[in-house]
Design an enzyme around this catalytic site. Structure first.
Site, mmCIF file in Angstrom:
data_model
loop_
_atom_site.group_PDB
_atom_site.id
_atom_site.type_symbol
_atom_site.label_atom_id
_atom_site.label_comp_id
_atom_site.label_asym_id
_atom_site.label_seq_id
_atom_site.Cartn_x
_atom_site.Cartn_y
_atom_site.Cartn_z
ATOM 1 N N ILE A 12 0.669 -1.265 0.057
ATOM 2 C CA ILE A 12 -0.012 0.001 -0.116
ATOM 3 C C ILE A 12 0.911 1.225 -0.071
ATOM 4 O O ILE A 12 0.577 2.261 -0.688
ATOM 5 C CB ILE A 12 -1.049 0.058 1.115
ATOM 6 C CG1 ILE A 12 -1.874 -1.289 1.186
ATOM 7 C CG2 ILE A 12 -1.588 1.364 1.198
ATOM 8 C CD1 ILE A 12 -2.871 -1.254 2.400
ATOM 9 N N ASP A 31 11.192 2.813 5.886
ATOM 10 C CA ASP A 31 10.595 1.445 5.972
ATOM 11 C C ASP A 31 11.845 0.469 6.546
ATOM 12 O O ASP A 31 13.016 0.765 5.924
ATOM 13 C CB ASP A 31 10.180 0.983 4.680
ATOM 14 C CG ASP A 31 9.449 -0.453 4.550
ATOM 15 O OD1 ASP A 31 9.785 -1.291 5.158
ATOM 16 O OD2 ASP A 31 8.061 -0.151 4.054
ATOM 17 N N GLY A 36 8.212 -5.079 3.480
ATOM 18 C CA GLY A 36 8.423 -4.122 2.330
ATOM 19 C C GLY A 36 9.402 -4.888 1.513
ATOM 20 O O GLY A 36 10.235 -5.616 2.001
ATOM 21 N N ILE A 52 10.314 2.384 12.660
ATOM 22 C CA ILE A 52 9.586 3.636 13.258
ATOM 23 C C ILE A 52 9.580 3.521 14.757
ATOM 24 O O ILE A 52 9.478 4.860 15.223
ATOM 25 C CB ILE A 52 8.064 3.421 12.818
ATOM 26 C CG1 ILE A 52 7.409 2.160 13.264
ATOM 27 C CG2 ILE A 52 7.826 3.611 11.449
ATOM 28 C CD1 ILE A 52 6.018 1.945 13.175
ATOM 29 N N SER A 117 -7.759 1.142 10.004
ATOM 30 C CA SER A 117 -8.302 -0.239 9.406
ATOM 31 C C SER A 117 -9.917 0.033 9.899
ATOM 32 O O SER A 117 -10.365 0.254 10.934
ATOM 33 C CB SER A 117 -7.663 -1.312 10.089
ATOM 34 O OG SER A 117 -8.258 -2.688 9.687
ATOM 35 N N TYR A 141 -4.683 -6.606 16.600
ATOM 36 C CA TYR A 141 -4.742 -5.412 15.524
ATOM 37 C C TYR A 141 -5.582 -4.567 15.316
ATOM 38 O O TYR A 141 -5.327 -3.343 15.256
ATOM 39 C CB TYR A 141 -4.716 -6.331 14.073
ATOM 40 C CG TYR A 141 -4.686 -5.386 12.733
ATOM 41 C CD1 TYR A 141 -3.355 -4.690 12.524
ATOM 42 C CD2 TYR A 141 -5.635 -5.205 12.036
ATOM 43 C CE1 TYR A 141 -3.569 -4.015 11.474
ATOM 44 C CE2 TYR A 141 -5.892 -4.618 11.007
ATOM 45 C CZ TYR A 141 -4.777 -3.962 10.702
ATOM 46 O OH TYR A 141 -4.600 -3.001 9.629
ATOM 47 N N LYS A 145 -4.919 -0.371 16.217
ATOM 48 C CA LYS A 145 -5.372 0.754 15.320
ATOM 49 C C LYS A 145 -6.131 1.747 15.839
ATOM 50 O O LYS A 145 -6.008 2.822 15.702
ATOM 51 C CB LYS A 145 -5.950 0.070 13.923
ATOM 52 C CG LYS A 145 -5.068 -0.587 13.056
ATOM 53 C CD LYS A 145 -3.990 0.421 12.575
ATOM 54 C CE LYS A 145 -3.031 0.011 11.498
ATOM 55 N NZ LYS A 145 -1.968 0.772 10.904
ATOM 56 N N PHE A 174 -11.093 -1.930 4.514
ATOM 57 C CA PHE A 174 -10.830 -3.459 4.670
ATOM 58 C C PHE A 174 -9.860 -4.051 3.889
ATOM 59 O O PHE A 174 -8.652 -4.114 4.089
ATOM 60 C CB PHE A 174 -12.322 -4.138 4.465
ATOM 61 C CG PHE A 174 -13.264 -4.038 5.561
ATOM 62 C CD1 PHE A 174 -13.099 -4.754 6.605
ATOM 63 C CD2 PHE A 174 -14.279 -3.001 5.411
ATOM 64 C CE1 PHE A 174 -14.295 -4.403 7.751
ATOM 65 C CE2 PHE A 174 -15.129 -2.678 6.580
ATOM 66 C CZ PHE A 174 -15.076 -3.403 7.458
ATOM 67 N N ARG A 284 -14.432 -20.371 8.991
ATOM 68 C CA ARG A 284 -13.432 -19.917 10.038
ATOM 69 C C ARG A 284 -14.238 -19.429 11.041
ATOM 70 O O ARG A 284 -15.101 -18.655 11.075
ATOM 71 C CB ARG A 284 -12.535 -18.918 9.405
ATOM 72 C CG ARG A 284 -11.819 -19.451 8.226
ATOM 73 C CD ARG A 284 -10.789 -18.191 7.628
ATOM 74 N NE ARG A 284 -11.489 -17.226 7.117
ATOM 75 C CZ ARG A 284 -10.999 -16.163 6.650
ATOM 76 N NH1 ARG A 284 -9.636 -16.126 6.279
ATOM 77 N NH2 ARG A 284 -11.662 -15.228 6.073
ATOM 78 N N GLY A 286 -15.851 -17.217 13.889
ATOM 79 C CA GLY A 286 -16.126 -15.844 13.999
ATOM 80 C C GLY A 286 -16.094 -14.988 12.607
ATOM 81 O O GLY A 286 -16.418 -13.820 12.718
#
Length: 326
Positions: A12, A31, A36, A52, A117, A141, A145, A174, A284, A286
């Site tokens: 992205i 990066d 990446g 970072i 996200s 995750y 976010k 998403f 899967r 959930g």
């Protein structure tokens, strides 16, 4: 003045870098290449290799390159794996964002676009996700976010009376798919498009996880948005911040309608010319029937639009992946 893209060597981020350059804004990439690829950074774009989490490095890069604002894409993005690696996820996504904000404050950089996200919503039981929906993340995750968004909010409040108060916005989305440049493709081992591409290249049959959901064809319906559209929205957000224009704290970059997994599989066969009937595996745990977000606010403020059909999403992603094999 330039804009730093953290994670700018990723799938992205590399598209954001190209969109910035096309808009006449000078990108700088930071990066650590943990996920990446140096080859994704265009020739001539300054590339700072590092984490970072390294505040002196981040601050030094901001100063050295005269950075005006940051598009913060770097992070650990594997929601499922984050359940078994919560400490790593929080270190990268929460502490990493805190460090970036601290370095920005010290270097006098006051604008940030945060790559958030739709995982902040968890598994909402509504047909269409809007920005004001309660936030109930279902994984470390998603939680990380959401905390990242809180960090931006709280830092903006803390610097409100400063000479250069923090201005920010967060973009939630998403499933990012396709390619806007044949030299850049999705290398994630956890995303649907690259999983299917690798199966087809290996001569294997892709699998659908469950076909008894409460949807038209029995398979999950999700938001799939093209990476070039995502990148363009990040650039417009940066431009609005640079111009001092008002922005919302967060925007959904949603498709409004969504696509089912079976629709994706049908497009895969149609576009690649590889005739296959996907295997049906178990659900899967959930997995909700449908999660689709609106993009109305982003369309109003960020020129957001879904400019690619499902076939174009598949075609651009497939061509970029095949080009990497040549």
């Amino acid at each position: 003045m330039s804009w730093m893209v953290t994670g700018g060597a990723g799938y992205i981020g590399a598209h954001v870098v190209r969109a910035l350059a096309a808009a006449g804004l000078d990108p700088v990439v930071l990066d650590d290449l943990s996920s990446g690829h140096a080859g994704f950074v265009p020739e001539g774009v300054p590339f700072v290799r590092g984490s970072i989490l390294d505040r002196p490095l981040v601050e030094g890069a901001l100063r050295e390159h005269g950075v005006e604002g940051v598009i913060h894409v770097a992070g650990y993005k594997y929601a499922g794996v984050s359940v078994t690696r919560p400490l790593h996820t929080y270190a990268q996504n929460v502490e990493g964002t805190r460090v970036v904000l601290e370095a920005m404050q010290t270097a006098g950089v006051d604008k940030i676009v945060f790559s958030s996200s739709a995982a902040v919503y968890g598994t909402p039981d509504v047909p269409l996700v809007t920005e004001d929906l309660p936030k109930r993340p279902a994984s470390p995750y998603g939680e990380s976010k959401l905390i990242g968004e809180w960090l931006l909010r709280d830092q903006a409040v803390a610097t409100a009376d400063a000479a250069a108060p923090l201005r920010h916005t967060s973009l939630r989305y998403f499933n990012v798919v396709g390619s806007g440049d044949p030299s850049v493709y999705d290398t994630s081992p956890h995303n649907l498009f690259p999983i299917v591409f690798e199966k087809l290249i290996a001569g294997e049959t892709p699998q659908i996880n469950g076909d008894d959901y409460a949807t038209d064809d029995g398979t999950n319906v999700r938001d799939y948005v093209h990476v070039a559209d995502i990148a363009a929205a990040h650039v417009v957000a940066a431009q609005r911040l640079a111009a001092g224009e008002s922005v919302e704290p967060a925007y959904n970059l949603g498709s409004q309608n969504g696509l089912s997994v079976r629709e994706i599989m049908d497009a895969m066969a149609r576009v690649t010319g590889i005739d296959f009937t996907p295997k049906i595996g178990p659900r899967r745990p959930g997995d909700p029937d449908r999660i689709v977000a609106t993009g109305e606010l982003a369309a109003r403020d960020l020129e957001w639009a879904n400019r690619y059909s499902v076939d174009e999403m598949v075609r651009t992603g497939w061509e970029a992946r095949r080009a990497a094999s040549v």
